[in-house]
Design an enzyme around this catalytic site. Sequence first.
Site, PDB file in Angstrom:
ATOM      1  N   SER A  50       0.625  -1.219  -0.216  1.00 35.29           N
ATOM      2  CA  SER A  50       0.170   0.430   0.006  1.00 35.29           C
ATOM      3  C   SER A  50       0.936   1.415   0.236  1.00 35.29           C
ATOM      4  CB  SER A  50      -0.937  -0.335   1.174  1.00 35.29           C
ATOM      5  OG  SER A  50      -1.616  -0.839   1.006  1.00 35.29           O
TER       6      SER A  50
HETATM    7  N1  SAH Z   1      -0.556  -4.588   4.319  1.00 39.30           N
HETATM    8  C1  SAH Z   1      -0.046  -5.202   3.246  1.00 39.30           C
HETATM    9  C2  SAH Z   1      -0.952  -5.107   2.173  1.00 39.30           C
HETATM   10  C3  SAH Z   1      -1.179  -6.310   0.691  1.00 39.30           C
HETATM   11  S1  SAH Z   1      -2.185  -5.734  -0.717  1.00 39.30           S
HETATM   12  C4  SAH Z   1       1.849  -4.732   2.564  1.00 39.30           C
HETATM   13  O1  SAH Z   1       1.229  -3.756   3.060  1.00 39.30           O
HETATM   14  O2  SAH Z   1       2.118  -5.331   1.859  1.00 39.30           O
HETATM   15  C5  SAH Z   1      -3.156  -7.143   0.264  1.00 39.30           C
HETATM   16  C6  SAH Z   1      -3.516  -8.666   0.276  1.00 39.30           C
HETATM   17  O3  SAH Z   1      -4.230  -9.244   0.824  1.00 39.30           O
HETATM   18  C7  SAH Z   1      -2.841  -9.126  -0.765  1.00 39.30           C
HETATM   19  O4  SAH Z   1      -1.832  -9.444  -0.636  1.00 39.30           O
HETATM   20  C8  SAH Z   1      -3.869 -10.620  -1.046  1.00 39.30           C
HETATM   21  O5  SAH Z   1      -3.181 -11.622  -1.273  1.00 39.30           O
HETATM   22  C9  SAH Z   1      -4.190 -10.620   0.808  1.00 39.30           C
HETATM   23  N2  SAH Z   1      -5.415 -11.171   0.375  1.00 39.30           N
HETATM   24  C10 SAH Z   1      -6.891 -11.039  -0.307  1.00 39.30           C
HETATM   25  N3  SAH Z   1      -7.720 -11.310  -0.159  1.00 39.30           N
HETATM   26  C11 SAH Z   1      -7.828 -12.247   1.124  1.00 39.30           C
HETATM   27  C12 SAH Z   1      -8.290 -12.957   2.173  1.00 39.30           C
HETATM   28  N4  SAH Z   1      -9.750 -13.781   2.272  1.00 39.30           N
HETATM   29  N5  SAH Z   1      -7.423 -13.618   3.022  1.00 39.30           N
HETATM   30  C13 SAH Z   1      -5.823 -13.283   3.141  1.00 39.30           C
HETATM   31  N6  SAH Z   1      -5.268 -12.452   2.892  1.00 39.30           N
HETATM   32  C14 SAH Z   1      -6.209 -11.516   1.575  1.00 39.30           C
END
Ligand code: SAH
Length: 208
Positions: A53
């Site tokens: 993000s």
């Molecule tokens: N907090 C992260 C943001 C990553 S983007 C950072 O700082 O880098 C969001 C993430 O959510 C992705 O890696 C995606 O694979 C995950 N995601 C999407 N749906 C999900 C679910 N149902 N359960 C767990 N993770 C999920």
Amino acid sequence: MVEQLQQRGITDTRVLTAMQKLPRQWFCPDTLLDTLLYDIDCAIQIDCSQTISKPYTVAWQSQLLGLKPLMTVLEVGTGSGYQTAVLCEMGARVFTVERQSVLFRKTRVLLSSLGYHARCFLGDCFNGLPEMRGFQYDRILVTCGAGELPLGLMQMLKTNGIMVIPIGPEGGQKMHRITKLGDTPSQWHDELLGDAYFVPMLEGKNFR
Ligand code: SAH
């Protein structure tokens, strides 16, 4: 980066201190030509077509949680681990879930090599994970965009707990802060806080 965050309204000193201390570059792929670029307020592509993000989004969500030290936080969407590390730096006890096994494995190793003791889980956390059943958290932070409020996750929030979650269709997500004053939905105080742009929260899809 921290000055820019302050100018945009981030006032929580624990968020600012954590983000000052933690180089975002540690959590990004090694592809940018100039290290200063890692501090720019842009999402950056990580593995599995997911993104880390924007710094402002990480700061904003962290501030909205109203965290106090030693609170338990469930993060949905570990991704790069940057947000996880910010929460650890703020003194929270962090439980984080990722559905992509490549990201889960890589980030778990990175976080522990940096000395962060977040508990990392692999799975689809739309409704929590079976191994978490019966446990409730002080805070829940969702870092992917949900189509609707996941009711299973609301059950995993303590009374007086807070969930910060982007909700809505892609292109039309809004950031919500939901304070759970009791078990029934009429006791959930829902604040709509502005536009949000996250990769989708996937539910019930094959993830391994
Ligand atoms: N907090 C992260 C943001 C990553 S983007 C950072 O700082 O880098 C969001 C993430 O959510 C992705 O890696 C995606 O694979 C995950 N995601 C999407 N749906 C999900 C679910 N149902 N359960 C767990 N993770 C999920």
